[in-house]
Design a protein around this motif. Structure first.
Motif, PDB file in Angstrom:
ATOM      1  N   ALA A 128     -31.073  25.672  -5.161  1.00 43.57           N
ATOM      2  CA  ALA A 128     -32.304  26.365  -4.765  1.00 43.57           C
ATOM      3  C   ALA A 128     -33.310  25.376  -4.199  1.00 43.57           C
ATOM      4  N   GLY A 129     -34.050  25.828  -3.180  1.00 43.26           N
ATOM      5  CA  GLY A 129     -35.116  24.996  -2.623  1.00 43.26           C
ATOM      6  C   GLY A 129     -34.702  24.061  -1.518  1.00 43.26           C
ATOM      7  N   CYS A 179     -21.525  22.820   5.158  1.00 45.86           N
ATOM      8  CA  CYS A 179     -22.593  21.841   4.932  1.00 45.86           C
ATOM      9  C   CYS A 179     -23.019  21.910   3.472  1.00 45.86           C
ATOM     10  N   LYS A 180     -22.876  20.790   2.785  1.00 51.59           N
ATOM     11  CA  LYS A 180     -23.233  20.747   1.371  1.00 51.59           C
ATOM     12  C   LYS A 180     -24.549  20.003   1.205  1.00 51.59           C
ATOM     13  N   LEU A 181     -25.565  20.736   0.772  1.00 52.82           N
ATOM     14  CA  LEU A 181     -26.881  20.169   0.510  1.00 52.82           C
ATOM     15  C   LEU A 181     -26.963  19.805  -0.975  1.00 52.82           C
ATOM     16  N   SER A 182     -27.817  18.840  -1.301  1.00 56.70           N
ATOM     17  CA  SER A 182     -27.907  18.364  -2.684  1.00 56.70           C
ATOM     18  C   SER A 182     -29.355  18.373  -3.158  1.00 56.70           C
ATOM     19  N   SER A 183     -29.575  17.859  -4.354  1.00 58.99           N
ATOM     20  CA  SER A 183     -30.931  17.796  -4.903  1.00 58.99           C
ATOM     21  C   SER A 183     -31.848  16.947  -4.023  1.00 58.99           C
ATOM     22  N   LYS A 184     -31.279  16.024  -3.243  1.00 55.99           N
ATOM     23  CA  LYS A 184     -32.084  15.202  -2.324  1.00 55.99           C
ATOM     24  C   LYS A 184     -32.732  16.047  -1.231  1.00 55.99           C
ATOM     25  N   ASP A 185     -32.131  17.216  -0.951  1.00 53.49           N
ATOM     26  CA  ASP A 185     -32.612  18.064   0.142  1.00 53.49           C
ATOM     27  C   ASP A 185     -33.587  19.141  -0.315  1.00 53.49           C
ATOM     28  N   VAL A 186     -33.935  19.146  -1.606  1.00 53.75           N
ATOM     29  CA  VAL A 186     -34.885  20.134  -2.126  1.00 53.75           C
ATOM     30  C   VAL A 186     -36.268  19.855  -1.546  1.00 53.75           C
ATOM     31  N   VAL A 187     -36.876  20.877  -0.944  1.00 51.03           N
ATOM     32  CA  VAL A 187     -38.178  20.696  -0.286  1.00 51.03           C
ATOM     33  C   VAL A 187     -39.273  21.554  -0.925  1.00 51.03           C
ATOM     34  N   VAL A 228     -33.245  20.433 -10.669  1.00 51.68           N
ATOM     35  CA  VAL A 228     -31.900  20.548 -10.093  1.00 51.68           C
ATOM     36  C   VAL A 228     -31.054  19.338 -10.474  1.00 51.68           C
ATOM     37  N   LYS A 229     -31.641  18.146 -10.366  1.00 49.67           N
ATOM     38  CA  LYS A 229     -30.922  16.907 -10.710  1.00 49.67           C
ATOM     39  C   LYS A 229     -30.553  16.899 -12.192  1.00 49.67           C
TER      40      LYS A 229
END
Length: 336
Positions: free
Chosen positions: A136-137, A292-300, A309-310
């Motif tokens: 999420a996010g 495309c795999k997004l991670s906690s680094k991509d939470v905005v 998330v982390k």
């Protein structure tokens, strides 16, 4: 250890944007890199260990350039700049900032904010079907929506179709008030919210009445062929394999599809396989389909969301490791 100092000129009109409220942004850089940053007569002085000062000055220069381009700096921008600095990825924010998808009704530009988001947007441009998978996010649905509206405005497609599985998360649909549309609307509300923000309520309603924009539950897709359309399937982790197959086989000529989902937030029955998980295994080698795999680094969203998330990712990794060890112990005992 000898102290190293760098002096940078910063125009006064960008000082507040760069420093943040109560100097919160600069304090974040100071704490993370163990440097001292002070404002002296329109200049910024950075002092500390040479390597840390050089890294801090690169980040400050990058943030200043973003400010000069008209961006309002946010805490997420500072966090991401520091994260990329640790990975020796310089000027990533400047590269990402150059990709403006469209503007909201209030004139705010919609751009990817992380490298993962940039790769996601590029994949949507280059492939017919894209799966955006992440927590999420991370902007999966919002960016897909922005891309769909841009394609619609540029006459690349003749209509936009937005759909979600109406999975019950604890409450039964039958107990909700109103007719069928009223019952499913709460499940589709996030899609309406994004459309209103990007397109405006008046334009959205006008195109909705003409049938050029359709927001509907996934069940409504059965038996249709969707030509020349931009189709977004949201919350795909709540589809069954049969539903996912049904949806993907609706696609006609001239269409583009974005499927978004968060594999960690399923509302399916415990023993039910997710259509998103199965699709990732079955379709990963087909040309013109991208994952495309997004991670906690991509939470905005708020920085706290990134930490949440982390924390959950780390917890689930520990649980899997613990379960794996227990299984291995049982297997070892059984062989004795």
């Amino acid at each position: 250890m000898e102290e190293f100092t760098v002096r940078m000129d910063v125009p006064m009109e960008h000082m507040q944007n760069l420093f943040g409220e109560c100097d919160s942004y600069i304090k974040k850089i100071e704490d993370d890199l163990h440097v001292v940053i002070v404002d002296r007569d329109g200049a910024v002085k950075i002092s500390g260990d040479k390597k840390a000062v050089e890294q801090a000055s690169r980040i400050v220069r990058e943030l200043l350039t973003l400010s000069e381009r008209g961006n309002v700096l946010e805490e997420q921008s500072i966090d991401y700049a520091l994260e990329m600095g640790k990975e020796s990825k310089e000027d990533i924010l400047l590269e990402i900032d150059g990709d403006c998808i469209c503007h909201t009704i209030s004139g705010k530009p919609i751009k990817p904010k992380t490298l993962g988001q940039k790769q996601y947007v590029d994949a949507i441009r280059d492939h017919m079907i894209v799966f955006g998978i992440g927590p999420a996010g991370t902007g999966k649905t919002y960016l897909a929506m922005a891309m769909a509206i841009t394609a619609f405005k540029n006459n690349e497609v003749s209509r936009i179709i937005l759909t979600r599985p109406a999975i019950e998360a604890g409450e039964k649909l039958g107990f909700l008030p109103g007719d069928l549309q009223s019952k499913v609307d709460p499940y589709l509300r996030p899609l309406y919210d994004a459309l209103y923000q990007i397109m405006g309520a008046e334009n959205f309603n006008k195109n909705m009445e003409k049938g050029l924009i359709e927001v509907a539950p996934l069940a409504y897709m059965r038996g249709r062929t969707l030509d020349n359309a931009y189709i977004i399937l949201d919350e795909a982790q709540n589809t069954t394999p049969a539903q996912m197959k049904m949806f993907l086989t609706r696609i006609g000529f001239g269409s583009k599809v974005v499927v978004t989902g968060d594999a960690s937030q399923k509302d399916l029955a415990p023993d039910t396989k997710s259509g998103l998980d199965v699709a990732a295994k079955v379709l990963s080698r087909i040309d013109d389909i991208a994952f495309c795999k997004l991670s906690s680094k991509d939470v905005v969203r708020h920085p706290l969301v990134q930490k949440i998330v982390k924390a959950y990712d780390d917890y689930e990794a520990r649980e899997k490791y613990s379960e794996s060890k227990q299984k291995n112990r049982k297997y070892s005992r059984g062989r004795k």
